[in-house]
Write a protein that holds these residues in place. Structure first.
Motif, PDB file in Angstrom:
ATOM      1  N   LYS A  11       1.224  -1.621   0.165  1.00 53.66           N
ATOM      2  CA  LYS A  11       0.097   0.138   0.255  1.00 53.66           C
ATOM      3  C   LYS A  11       0.778   0.797  -0.369  1.00 53.66           C
ATOM      4  CE  LYS A  11      -2.501  -1.025   3.575  1.00 53.66           C
ATOM      5  NZ  LYS A  11      -3.225  -0.267   4.639  1.00 53.66           N
ATOM      6  N   THR A  12       0.774   2.236  -1.069  1.00 52.69           N
ATOM      7  CA  THR A  12       1.636   3.307  -0.804  1.00 52.69           C
ATOM      8  C   THR A  12       0.741   4.550  -1.614  1.00 52.69           C
ATOM      9  OG1 THR A  12       2.017   2.505  -3.735  1.00 52.69           O
ATOM     10  CG2 THR A  12       3.602   1.850  -2.270  1.00 52.69           C
ATOM     11  N   GLY A  13       0.862   5.509  -1.320  1.00 55.35           N
ATOM     12  CA  GLY A  13       1.291   6.711  -1.766  1.00 55.35           C
ATOM     13  C   GLY A  13       0.435   7.165  -0.314  1.00 55.35           C
ATOM     14  N   ARG A  14       0.035   8.469  -0.746  1.00 58.38           N
ATOM     15  CA  ARG A  14      -1.119   9.610   0.561  1.00 58.38           C
ATOM     16  C   ARG A  14      -2.202   8.522   0.356  1.00 58.38           C
ATOM     17  NH1 ARG A  14      -2.653  15.536  -1.187  1.00 58.38           N
ATOM     18  NH2 ARG A  14      -4.744  15.011  -0.287  1.00 58.38           N
ATOM     19  N   HIS A  15      -3.323   7.995  -0.886  1.00 59.08           N
ATOM     20  CA  HIS A  15      -4.792   7.208  -1.178  1.00 59.08           C
ATOM     21  C   HIS A  15      -3.872   5.866  -0.839  1.00 59.08           C
ATOM     22  CE1 HIS A  15      -6.254  11.052  -2.751  1.00 59.08           C
ATOM     23  NE2 HIS A  15      -5.257  11.720  -3.054  1.00 59.08           N
ATOM     24  N   ARG A  16      -3.297   5.824  -0.622  1.00 56.97           N
ATOM     25  CA  ARG A  16      -3.123   3.571  -0.105  1.00 56.97           C
ATOM     26  C   ARG A  16      -3.469   3.612  -1.356  1.00 56.97           C
ATOM     27  NH1 ARG A  16       0.280   3.774   4.089  1.00 56.97           N
ATOM     28  NH2 ARG A  16      -0.678   1.777   5.075  1.00 56.97           N
ATOM     29  N   THR A  17      -2.856   3.717  -2.324  1.00 59.33           N
ATOM     30  CA  THR A  17      -3.105   2.670  -3.929  1.00 59.33           C
ATOM     31  C   THR A  17      -2.314   1.537  -3.775  1.00 59.33           C
ATOM     32  OG1 THR A  17      -2.590   4.599  -4.798  1.00 59.33           O
ATOM     33  CG2 THR A  17      -2.234   2.042  -6.507  1.00 59.33           C
ATOM     34  N   ILE A  18      -3.286   0.723  -3.858  1.00 60.36           N
ATOM     35  CA  ILE A  18      -2.576  -1.268  -3.767  1.00 60.36           C
ATOM     36  C   ILE A  18      -2.236  -1.899  -4.719  1.00 60.36           C
ATOM     37  CG2 ILE A  18      -3.703  -3.080  -2.920  1.00 60.36           C
ATOM     38  CD1 ILE A  18      -5.381  -1.750  -1.359  1.00 60.36           C
ATOM     39  N   LYS A  19      -1.063  -1.818  -4.952  1.00 59.61           N
ATOM     40  CA  LYS A  19      -0.438  -2.740  -5.586  1.00 59.61           C
ATOM     41  C   LYS A  19      -0.066  -4.193  -5.376  1.00 59.61           C
ATOM     42  CE  LYS A  19       3.980  -1.722  -7.673  1.00 59.61           C
ATOM     43  NZ  LYS A  19       5.392  -0.527  -7.595  1.00 59.61           N
ATOM     44  N   SER A  20      -0.387  -5.159  -5.882  1.00 61.37           N
ATOM     45  CA  SER A  20      -0.429  -6.850  -6.243  1.00 61.37           C
ATOM     46  C   SER A  20       1.316  -6.996  -6.038  1.00 61.37           C
ATOM     47  CB  SER A  20      -0.860  -7.464  -6.638  1.00 61.37           C
ATOM     48  OG  SER A  20      -2.192  -7.464  -6.086  1.00 61.37           O
ATOM     49  N   ARG A  21       2.025  -7.575  -4.814  1.00 56.47           N
ATOM     50  CA  ARG A  21       3.194  -8.345  -5.236  1.00 56.47           C
ATOM     51  C   ARG A  21       3.275  -9.150  -6.783  1.00 56.47           C
ATOM     52  NH1 ARG A  21       6.523 -10.191  -0.154  1.00 56.47           N
ATOM     53  NH2 ARG A  21       8.918 -10.132  -1.240  1.00 56.47           N
ATOM     54  N   PRO A  22       4.409  -9.053  -7.247  1.00 52.27           N
ATOM     55  CA  PRO A  22       4.409  -9.768  -8.639  1.00 52.27           C
ATOM     56  C   PRO A  22       4.840 -11.212  -8.035  1.00 52.27           C
ATOM     57  CG  PRO A  22       6.139  -8.279  -8.409  1.00 52.27           C
ATOM     58  CD  PRO A  22       5.584  -8.207  -7.527  1.00 52.27           C
ATOM     59  N   SER A  23       3.839 -12.099  -9.113  1.00 54.28           N
ATOM     60  CA  SER A  23       3.655 -13.643  -9.560  1.00 54.28           C
ATOM     61  C   SER A  23       2.361 -14.789  -8.225  1.00 54.28           C
ATOM     62  CB  SER A  23       5.062 -14.401  -8.810  1.00 54.28           C
ATOM     63  OG  SER A  23       6.413 -13.886 -10.208  1.00 54.28           O
ATOM     64  N   LEU A  24       2.051 -13.232  -8.053  1.00 50.52           N
ATOM     65  CA  LEU A  24       0.829 -13.514  -6.893  1.00 50.52           C
ATOM     66  C   LEU A  24       0.130 -14.785  -7.750  1.00 50.52           C
ATOM     67  CD1 LEU A  24      -0.511 -12.696  -4.161  1.00 50.52           C
ATOM     68  CD2 LEU A  24      -2.239 -11.241  -5.587  1.00 50.52           C
ATOM     69  N   GLY A  25       0.027 -14.640  -8.604  1.00 57.35           N
ATOM     70  CA  GLY A  25      -0.780 -15.987  -8.997  1.00 57.35           C
ATOM     71  C   GLY A  25       0.252 -17.492  -8.729  1.00 57.35           C
ATOM     72  N   MET A  26       0.617 -17.142  -8.853  1.00 57.31           N
ATOM     73  CA  MET A  26       1.714 -18.605  -8.299  1.00 57.31           C
ATOM     74  C   MET A  26       0.761 -19.537  -6.483  1.00 57.31           C
ATOM     75  SD  MET A  26       4.331 -19.337  -9.575  1.00 57.31           S
ATOM     76  CE  MET A  26       5.209 -20.522  -8.684  1.00 57.31           C
ATOM     77  N   LEU A  27       0.854 -18.241  -6.275  1.00 60.41           N
ATOM     78  CA  LEU A  27      -0.846 -19.202  -4.805  1.00 60.41           C
ATOM     79  C   LEU A  27      -1.716 -19.529  -4.933  1.00 60.41           C
ATOM     80  CD1 LEU A  27      -0.922 -15.908  -2.170  1.00 60.41           C
ATOM     81  CD2 LEU A  27       1.154 -18.034  -2.830  1.00 60.41           C
ATOM     82  N   LEU A  28      -1.966 -19.927  -6.348  1.00 59.32           N
ATOM     83  CA  LEU A  28      -2.961 -20.840  -6.911  1.00 59.32           C
ATOM     84  C   LEU A  28      -1.975 -22.138  -6.831  1.00 59.32           C
ATOM     85  CD1 LEU A  28      -4.833 -18.773  -9.385  1.00 59.32           C
ATOM     86  CD2 LEU A  28      -5.472 -19.380  -6.993  1.00 59.32           C
ATOM     87  N   LYS A  29      -1.466 -22.530  -7.424  1.00 60.35           N
ATOM     88  CA  LYS A  29      -0.356 -23.893  -7.597  1.00 60.35           C
ATOM     89  C   LYS A  29      -0.206 -24.623  -6.024  1.00 60.35           C
ATOM     90  CE  LYS A  29       4.053 -25.340  -9.546  1.00 60.35           C
ATOM     91  NZ  LYS A  29       5.341 -26.078 -10.022  1.00 60.35           N
ATOM     92  N   LEU A  30      -0.036 -23.643  -4.805  1.00 61.73           N
ATOM     93  CA  LEU A  30      -0.328 -24.257  -3.843  1.00 61.73           C
ATOM     94  C   LEU A  30      -2.149 -24.881  -4.081  1.00 61.73           C
ATOM     95  CD1 LEU A  30       1.388 -22.063  -1.515  1.00 61.73           C
ATOM     96  CD2 LEU A  30       2.265 -23.802  -1.960  1.00 61.73           C
ATOM     97  N   ARG A  31      -2.613 -24.107  -3.948  1.00 58.59           N
ATOM     98  CA  ARG A  31      -3.966 -24.759  -3.732  1.00 58.59           C
ATOM     99  C   ARG A  31      -4.325 -25.859  -4.759  1.00 58.59           C
ATOM    100  NH1 ARG A  31      -9.093 -21.430  -5.877  1.00 58.59           N
ATOM    101  NH2 ARG A  31      -7.939 -22.123  -8.443  1.00 58.59           N
ATOM    102  N   GLU A  32      -3.706 -26.200  -6.082  1.00 58.04           N
ATOM    103  CA  GLU A  32      -3.757 -27.027  -7.263  1.00 58.04           C
ATOM    104  C   GLU A  32      -3.096 -27.667  -5.953  1.00 58.04           C
ATOM    105  OE1 GLU A  32      -1.698 -26.380 -10.229  1.00 58.04           O
ATOM    106  OE2 GLU A  32      -3.369 -24.553 -10.806  1.00 58.04           O
ATOM    107  N   PHE A  33      -2.185 -28.440  -5.326  1.00 58.30           N
ATOM    108  CA  PHE A  33      -1.776 -29.458  -4.989  1.00 58.30           C
ATOM    109  C   PHE A  33      -2.402 -29.940  -3.046  1.00 58.30           C
ATOM    110  CE2 PHE A  33       1.672 -29.009  -7.604  1.00 58.30           C
ATOM    111  CZ  PHE A  33       2.174 -30.746  -7.407  1.00 58.30           C
ATOM    112  N   GLY A  34      -4.014 -29.197  -3.204  1.00 58.44           N
ATOM    113  CA  GLY A  34      -4.646 -29.320  -2.148  1.00 58.44           C
ATOM    114  C   GLY A  34      -4.048 -28.378  -0.584  1.00 58.44           C
ATOM    115  N   PHE A  35      -4.021 -27.471  -0.662  1.00 62.19           N
ATOM    116  CA  PHE A  35      -4.109 -26.278  -0.094  1.00 62.19           C
ATOM    117  C   PHE A  35      -4.835 -25.673   0.594  1.00 62.19           C
ATOM    118  CE2 PHE A  35       0.307 -27.730  -0.464  1.00 62.19           C
ATOM    119  CZ  PHE A  35       0.921 -27.585   0.531  1.00 62.19           C
ATOM    120  N   THR A  36      -5.278 -25.250   1.592  1.00 63.96           N
ATOM    121  CA  THR A  36      -6.454 -24.263   1.954  1.00 63.96           C
ATOM    122  C   THR A  36      -5.264 -22.999   2.179  1.00 63.96           C
ATOM    123  OG1 THR A  36      -8.093 -26.060   2.125  1.00 63.96           O
ATOM    124  CG2 THR A  36      -8.966 -23.442   2.904  1.00 63.96           C
TER     125      THR A  36
END
Length: 182
Positions: A11-36
């Motif tokens: 979260k950056t700037g005065r208006h607290r702009t939200i920016k996602s960390r690169p490769s966030l979609g990699m977390l879906l791989k954990l879900r594919e292996f059964g992780f919640t």
């Protein structure tokens, strides 16, 4: 469970702009292996909801996810109301900690990925993976390392106790961060 600011978003700037960390979609791989997957943040429900919406939009925009429903990626959401006040932990009266055992049915199967060590209760430190804080650098690949290391150290999501794996993942992330610094 994943922390938000500094771990998955910035979260950056005065208006607290939200920016996602690169490769966030990699977390879906954990879900594919059964992780919640879930979120455990000291932010308000309103801020968490805004961040989750932005993260899903970013994943979709980057071709990392086609899912429209917010709860599909992260099945659990623990926010400020699930934290305990710990005034002065870091010198501020609103400092909080995240008590895992109070809200997780089987703490031995739970890891908290967070960029702040002080948010973890003393008796739950072995369930914590210290994720190097993200400052907004677009070249960051820490989530890729996190996912690969987690999968390597936990044979399946049915692992009865993840504490040793959490320690190994933390070490891998520290080594990865040091190798990036040169």
């Amino acid at each position: 469970l994943f922390d938000l600011n500094g771990t998955l978003i910035n979260k950056t700037g005065r208006h607290r702009t939200i920016k996602s960390r690169p490769s966030l979609g990699m977390l879906l791989k954990l879900r594919e292996f059964g992780f919640t997957l879930g979120i455990y943040s000291s932010a308000t429900l309103k801020t968490c909801t805004k961040a989750l919406k932005q993260m899903v939009e970013d994943m979709r925009a980057n071709g990392q996810s086609k899912e429209d429903e917010l709860g599909v990626v992260f099945r659990h959401l623990l926010y400020r109301d699930f934290c305990e006040l710990a005034p002065g932990v870091m010198g501020k009266p609103w400092d909080t900690v995240k008590p895992l055992g109070k809200y997780v049915s089987d703490i031995n199967k739970c890891i908290l990925f967070d960029d702040d060590e002080h948010k973890v209760l003393e008796g739950e430190k072995f369930h914590h993976v210290l994720v190097p804080a993200w400052d907004g650098d677009e070249e960051d690949d820490m989530l890729e390392c996190l996912v690969e290391s987690t999968l390597r150290h936990i044979e399946s999501s049915n692992e009865s106790d993840v504490r040793m794996a959490a320690a190994k993942v933390s070490l891998d992330l520290v080594e990865h961060a040091e190798s990036k610094r040169g």
